[in-house]
Write a protein that holds these residues in place. Structure first.
Motif, PDB file in Angstrom:
ATOM      1  N   MET A 232       1.016  -1.056  -0.197  1.00 14.78           N
ATOM      2  CA  MET A 232       0.252  -0.066  -0.290  1.00 14.78           C
ATOM      3  C   MET A 232       0.670   1.058  -0.333  1.00 14.78           C
ATOM      4  O   MET A 232       1.000   2.241  -0.920  1.00 14.78           O
ATOM      5  CB  MET A 232      -1.203   0.103   1.400  1.00 14.78           C
ATOM      6  CG  MET A 232      -1.988   0.991   1.142  1.00 14.78           C
ATOM      7  SD  MET A 232      -2.963   0.512   0.209  1.00 14.78           S
ATOM      8  CE  MET A 232      -4.642   2.908   0.551  1.00 14.78           C
ATOM      9  N   LYS A 233       1.784   1.323   0.904  1.00 17.63           N
ATOM     10  CA  LYS A 233       2.710   2.624   0.681  1.00 17.63           C
ATOM     11  C   LYS A 233       3.164   2.743  -0.493  1.00 17.63           C
ATOM     12  O   LYS A 233       3.641   3.686  -0.948  1.00 17.63           O
ATOM     13  CB  LYS A 233       3.523   2.079   2.443  1.00 17.63           C
ATOM     14  CG  LYS A 233       3.116   2.688   3.492  1.00 17.63           C
ATOM     15  CD  LYS A 233       3.777   2.410   4.344  1.00 17.63           C
ATOM     16  CE  LYS A 233       3.636   3.014   5.791  1.00 17.63           C
ATOM     17  NZ  LYS A 233       4.264   2.952   6.514  1.00 17.63           N
ATOM     18  N   LYS A 234       4.142   1.358  -0.897  1.00 19.68           N
ATOM     19  CA  LYS A 234       4.964   1.809  -2.193  1.00 19.68           C
ATOM     20  C   LYS A 234       4.261   2.179  -3.247  1.00 19.68           C
ATOM     21  O   LYS A 234       4.623   2.876  -3.650  1.00 19.68           O
ATOM     22  CB  LYS A 234       4.984   0.129  -2.445  1.00 19.68           C
ATOM     23  CG  LYS A 234       6.317  -0.133  -3.134  1.00 19.68           C
ATOM     24  CD  LYS A 234       6.917  -1.320  -3.516  1.00 19.68           C
ATOM     25  CE  LYS A 234       8.206  -0.865  -4.274  1.00 19.68           C
ATOM     26  NZ  LYS A 234       8.418  -3.305  -4.778  1.00 19.68           N
ATOM     27  N   ARG A 235       2.896   1.474  -3.414  1.00 22.75           N
ATOM     28  CA  ARG A 235       2.003   2.202  -4.773  1.00 22.75           C
ATOM     29  C   ARG A 235       1.478   3.550  -4.052  1.00 22.75           C
ATOM     30  O   ARG A 235       1.734   4.281  -4.657  1.00 22.75           O
ATOM     31  CB  ARG A 235       0.138   1.748  -3.643  1.00 22.75           C
ATOM     32  CG  ARG A 235      -0.045   1.349  -5.699  1.00 22.75           C
ATOM     33  CD  ARG A 235      -1.699   0.655  -5.606  1.00 22.75           C
ATOM     34  NE  ARG A 235      -1.877  -0.302  -4.945  1.00 22.75           N
ATOM     35  CZ  ARG A 235      -2.520  -1.189  -4.895  1.00 22.75           C
ATOM     36  NH1 ARG A 235      -3.871  -0.604  -4.340  1.00 22.75           N
ATOM     37  NH2 ARG A 235      -2.403  -2.099  -4.356  1.00 22.75           N
TER      38      ARG A 235
ATOM     39  N   ARG B 179       2.587   6.756  -6.992  1.00 22.87           N
ATOM     40  CA  ARG B 179       1.564   7.215  -7.384  1.00 22.87           C
ATOM     41  C   ARG B 179       1.831   9.039  -7.315  1.00 22.87           C
ATOM     42  O   ARG B 179       2.708   9.560  -7.744  1.00 22.87           O
ATOM     43  CB  ARG B 179       0.365   7.149  -6.375  1.00 22.87           C
ATOM     44  CG  ARG B 179      -1.037   8.153  -7.402  1.00 22.87           C
ATOM     45  CD  ARG B 179      -2.123   7.245  -6.891  1.00 22.87           C
ATOM     46  NE  ARG B 179      -2.204   6.571  -6.613  1.00 22.87           N
ATOM     47  CZ  ARG B 179      -3.819   5.758  -6.087  1.00 22.87           C
ATOM     48  NH1 ARG B 179      -4.194   6.521  -5.017  1.00 22.87           N
ATOM     49  NH2 ARG B 179      -3.376   4.346  -5.998  1.00 22.87           N
ATOM     50  N   MET B 180       2.541   9.237  -5.916  1.00 25.90           N
ATOM     51  CA  MET B 180       3.749  10.527  -5.316  1.00 25.90           C
ATOM     52  C   MET B 180       4.349  10.900  -6.166  1.00 25.90           C
ATOM     53  O   MET B 180       4.659  11.741  -6.710  1.00 25.90           O
ATOM     54  CB  MET B 180       3.616  10.806  -4.069  1.00 25.90           C
ATOM     55  CG  MET B 180       2.500  10.466  -2.879  1.00 25.90           C
ATOM     56  SD  MET B 180       3.071  10.798  -1.941  1.00 25.90           S
ATOM     57  CE  MET B 180       3.930  12.651  -1.227  1.00 25.90           C
ATOM     58  N   LYS B 181       5.072   9.734  -6.447  1.00 24.19           N
ATOM     59  CA  LYS B 181       6.334   9.721  -7.289  1.00 24.19           C
ATOM     60  C   LYS B 181       6.011  10.915  -9.148  1.00 24.19           C
ATOM     61  O   LYS B 181       6.494  11.141  -9.579  1.00 24.19           O
ATOM     62  CB  LYS B 181       7.211   8.452  -7.898  1.00 24.19           C
ATOM     63  CG  LYS B 181       8.938   9.251  -7.481  1.00 24.19           C
ATOM     64  CD  LYS B 181       9.650   7.943  -7.437  1.00 24.19           C
ATOM     65  CE  LYS B 181      10.425   7.673  -6.562  1.00 24.19           C
ATOM     66  NZ  LYS B 181      11.084   6.465  -6.663  1.00 24.19           N
ATOM     67  N   LYS B 182       5.011  10.456  -9.813  1.00 23.28           N
ATOM     68  CA  LYS B 182       4.019  10.044 -10.825  1.00 23.28           C
ATOM     69  C   LYS B 182       3.529  11.589 -10.591  1.00 23.28           C
ATOM     70  O   LYS B 182       3.703  12.304 -11.781  1.00 23.28           O
ATOM     71  CB  LYS B 182       3.328   8.764 -11.114  1.00 23.28           C
ATOM     72  CG  LYS B 182       3.653   7.533 -11.578  1.00 23.28           C
ATOM     73  CD  LYS B 182       2.378   7.105 -11.857  1.00 23.28           C
ATOM     74  CE  LYS B 182       3.180   5.314 -12.880  1.00 23.28           C
ATOM     75  NZ  LYS B 182       2.055   4.986 -13.141  1.00 23.28           N
ATOM     76  N   THR B 183       2.743  11.649  -9.650  1.00 16.65           N
ATOM     77  CA  THR B 183       2.156  12.665  -9.714  1.00 16.65           C
ATOM     78  C   THR B 183       3.473  13.921  -9.941  1.00 16.65           C
ATOM     79  O   THR B 183       3.813  15.314 -10.361  1.00 16.65           O
ATOM     80  CB  THR B 183       1.580  13.531  -7.954  1.00 16.65           C
ATOM     81  OG1 THR B 183       0.796  11.845  -8.404  1.00 16.65           O
ATOM     82  CG2 THR B 183       0.593  14.470  -8.302  1.00 16.65           C
ATOM     83  N   LEU B 184       4.473  14.078  -9.335  1.00 19.48           N
ATOM     84  CA  LEU B 184       5.617  14.908  -8.170  1.00 19.48           C
ATOM     85  C   LEU B 184       5.930  15.347 -10.419  1.00 19.48           C
ATOM     86  O   LEU B 184       6.755  15.743 -10.752  1.00 19.48           O
ATOM     87  CB  LEU B 184       6.753  14.326  -7.561  1.00 19.48           C
ATOM     88  CG  LEU B 184       7.902  15.793  -7.089  1.00 19.48           C
ATOM     89  CD1 LEU B 184       7.379  16.844  -6.796  1.00 19.48           C
ATOM     90  CD2 LEU B 184       8.840  14.850  -6.776  1.00 19.48           C
ATOM     91  N   ILE B 185       6.456  14.253 -10.699  1.00 23.72           N
ATOM     92  CA  ILE B 185       7.076  14.347 -12.392  1.00 23.72           C
ATOM     93  C   ILE B 185       6.178  14.853 -12.919  1.00 23.72           C
ATOM     94  O   ILE B 185       6.741  15.677 -14.214  1.00 23.72           O
ATOM     95  CB  ILE B 185       7.061  12.912 -13.070  1.00 23.72           C
ATOM     96  CG1 ILE B 185       8.550  11.862 -11.870  1.00 23.72           C
ATOM     97  CG2 ILE B 185       7.807  12.685 -14.036  1.00 23.72           C
ATOM     98  CD1 ILE B 185       8.307  10.359 -12.272  1.00 23.72           C
ATOM     99  N   ILE B 186       4.920  14.687 -13.232  1.00 22.84           N
ATOM    100  CA  ILE B 186       3.991  15.012 -14.131  1.00 22.84           C
ATOM    101  C   ILE B 186       3.933  17.005 -13.397  1.00 22.84           C
ATOM    102  O   ILE B 186       3.736  17.899 -14.808  1.00 22.84           O
ATOM    103  CB  ILE B 186       2.307  14.731 -13.922  1.00 22.84           C
ATOM    104  CG1 ILE B 186       2.392  13.296 -14.297  1.00 22.84           C
ATOM    105  CG2 ILE B 186       1.643  15.493 -14.175  1.00 22.84           C
ATOM    106  CD1 ILE B 186       0.700  12.606 -14.228  1.00 22.84           C
ATOM    107  N   ILE B 187       3.970  17.353 -12.330  1.00 27.07           N
ATOM    108  CA  ILE B 187       3.811  18.494 -11.928  1.00 27.07           C
ATOM    109  C   ILE B 187       5.337  19.569 -12.247  1.00 27.07           C
ATOM    110  O   ILE B 187       5.350  20.127 -13.453  1.00 27.07           O
ATOM    111  CB  ILE B 187       3.913  18.826 -10.395  1.00 27.07           C
ATOM    112  CG1 ILE B 187       2.509  18.651  -9.997  1.00 27.07           C
ATOM    113  CG2 ILE B 187       4.092  20.061 -10.052  1.00 27.07           C
ATOM    114  CD1 ILE B 187       1.978  18.555  -8.585  1.00 27.07           C
ATOM    115  N   LEU B 188       6.109  18.677 -12.150  1.00 28.72           N
ATOM    116  CA  LEU B 188       8.055  19.443 -12.875  1.00 28.72           C
ATOM    117  C   LEU B 188       7.427  19.261 -14.030  1.00 28.72           C
ATOM    118  O   LEU B 188       7.887  20.189 -14.810  1.00 28.72           O
ATOM    119  CB  LEU B 188       8.905  18.140 -12.257  1.00 28.72           C
ATOM    120  CG  LEU B 188       9.718  18.310 -10.625  1.00 28.72           C
ATOM    121  CD1 LEU B 188      10.482  17.465 -10.039  1.00 28.72           C
ATOM    122  CD2 LEU B 188       9.835  19.667 -11.057  1.00 28.72           C
TER     123      LEU B 188
END
Length: 325
Positions: free
Chosen positions: A1-4, A8-17
């Motif tokens: 769960m934590k990994k997912r 997801r947060m990583k992906k969101t951060l990449i999209i934002i950047l």
């Protein structure tokens, strides 16, 4: 769960950047295009600006002066701050006055077709340069008529050269004691707007300041090109930097009591508290003083040129009658 969640947060951060990167590139591209277009326009407009007036040597530089009319009496016109092309901006008024007077519209350094200067834009320097231009033209007796900030330079001028100035006429002229003139202007921002081309873009998409006025199309086209060239140049930015100290320096001055003083004042100025009383205060001790209120913008000479000319001619007749009686 934590990994997912972490993924997801990583992906969101990449999209934002990535989005920030795309926006930054778009802004940089936009600014580059605006800058290049401005450079190209400046180059092409240089060849389209048509000379008017004549050049006078002042302080080793060229000052442009427009002279129209053959009258025995001379009217010297001085612009408000930032009026990019005084000789053309005053055109409607010059056309009204020139059948009766010799009209001399002076374009101070940094304005119109005049050179720029590195000399500080203090009242003292501006006044002495205008005077030098008139000396070069052998003009020794005249009415000083001016718009806006000429109220500050003019009050100094008439005290310095009392034997030359026969009357002072203000066109919604500034008053030394008006409130709000101790402001610090964002000079670097204005300089950036000018040099980046953003100023040209802003002027292009803003409402046309000459719409509905009596100027012919060719004059308007010339005024716009010269405005693009002169707006926020280094000389006028230096003058802007001195506005506060120039107002302060004029606060101890009054118009000479025996100098005929005619002030055309905007009737509905909502920006400056007590605008009309401020001008009435200037004429209260004058032997020949008059305030004429007019409905219109700060640039009264754009719409009230006929009334200004008629009132001025009547006023000068009155003062010459009373000085002879």
């Amino acid at each position: 769960m934590k990994k997912r969640m972490g993924t997801r947060m990583k992906k969101t951060l990449i999209i934002i950047l990535k989005s920030i990167g795309v926006i930054a590139i778009a802004i940089a591209l936009f600014l580059a295009i605006v800058f290049i277009v401005n450079m190209i326009c400046n180059k092409s407009e240089q060849g389209k600006i048509e000379p008017y007036g004549q050049s006078v040597n002042v302080d080793g530089k060229n000052m442009n002066v427009l002279i129209q009319g053959q009258g025995e009496e001379t009217v010297v016109l001085l612009p408000g701050f930032g009026t990019a092309t005084p000789g053309l901006d005053f055109k409607l008024l010059i056309d009204e006055l020139s059948p009766f007077y010799k009209v001399v519209a002076i374009e101070p350094f940094g304005y119109g077709l005049s050179d720029e200067t590195e000399k500080e834009r203090t009242t003292e320097n501006i006044v002495s340069e205008v005077h030098e231009a008139l000396q070069q033209l052998n003009i020794n007796r005249y009415t000083l008529m001016g718009h806006s900030i000429t109220g500050i330079y003019g009050i100094d001028y008439v005290n310095k050269y009392p034997n030359e100035v026969s009357a002072f006429v203000g066109i919604d002229s500034s008053v030394p004691t008006q409130p709000g003139m101790d402001v610090k202007f964002p000079l670097k921002t204005f300089s950036f707007l000018q040099k980046s081309g953003l100023l040209r873009l802003t002027m292009k998409i803003s409402a046309d300041p000459y719409a509905g006025l009596a100027f012919d199309e060719k004059t308007v086209e010339q005024m716009k090109m010269i405005s693009n060239k002169n707006m926020y140049n280094d000389t006028t930015l230096n003058e802007m930097d001195h506005i506060s100290s120039n107002f302060k320096g004029a606060q101890g001055l009054t118009f000479p009591k025996d100098l005929p003083l005619l002030l055309f004042v905007q009737a509905n100025n909502e920006d400056v508290a007590g605008w009309i009383p401020l001008h009435e205060g200037q004429i209260k001790d004058s032997v020949h003083g008059k305030v004429v209120t007019m409905d219109g913008s700060h640039y009264l000479h754009h719409t009230k040129f006929k009334e200004i000319s008629e009132n001025f001619r009547g006023f000068m007749k009155e003062t010459s009658r009373s000085s002879h009686s």
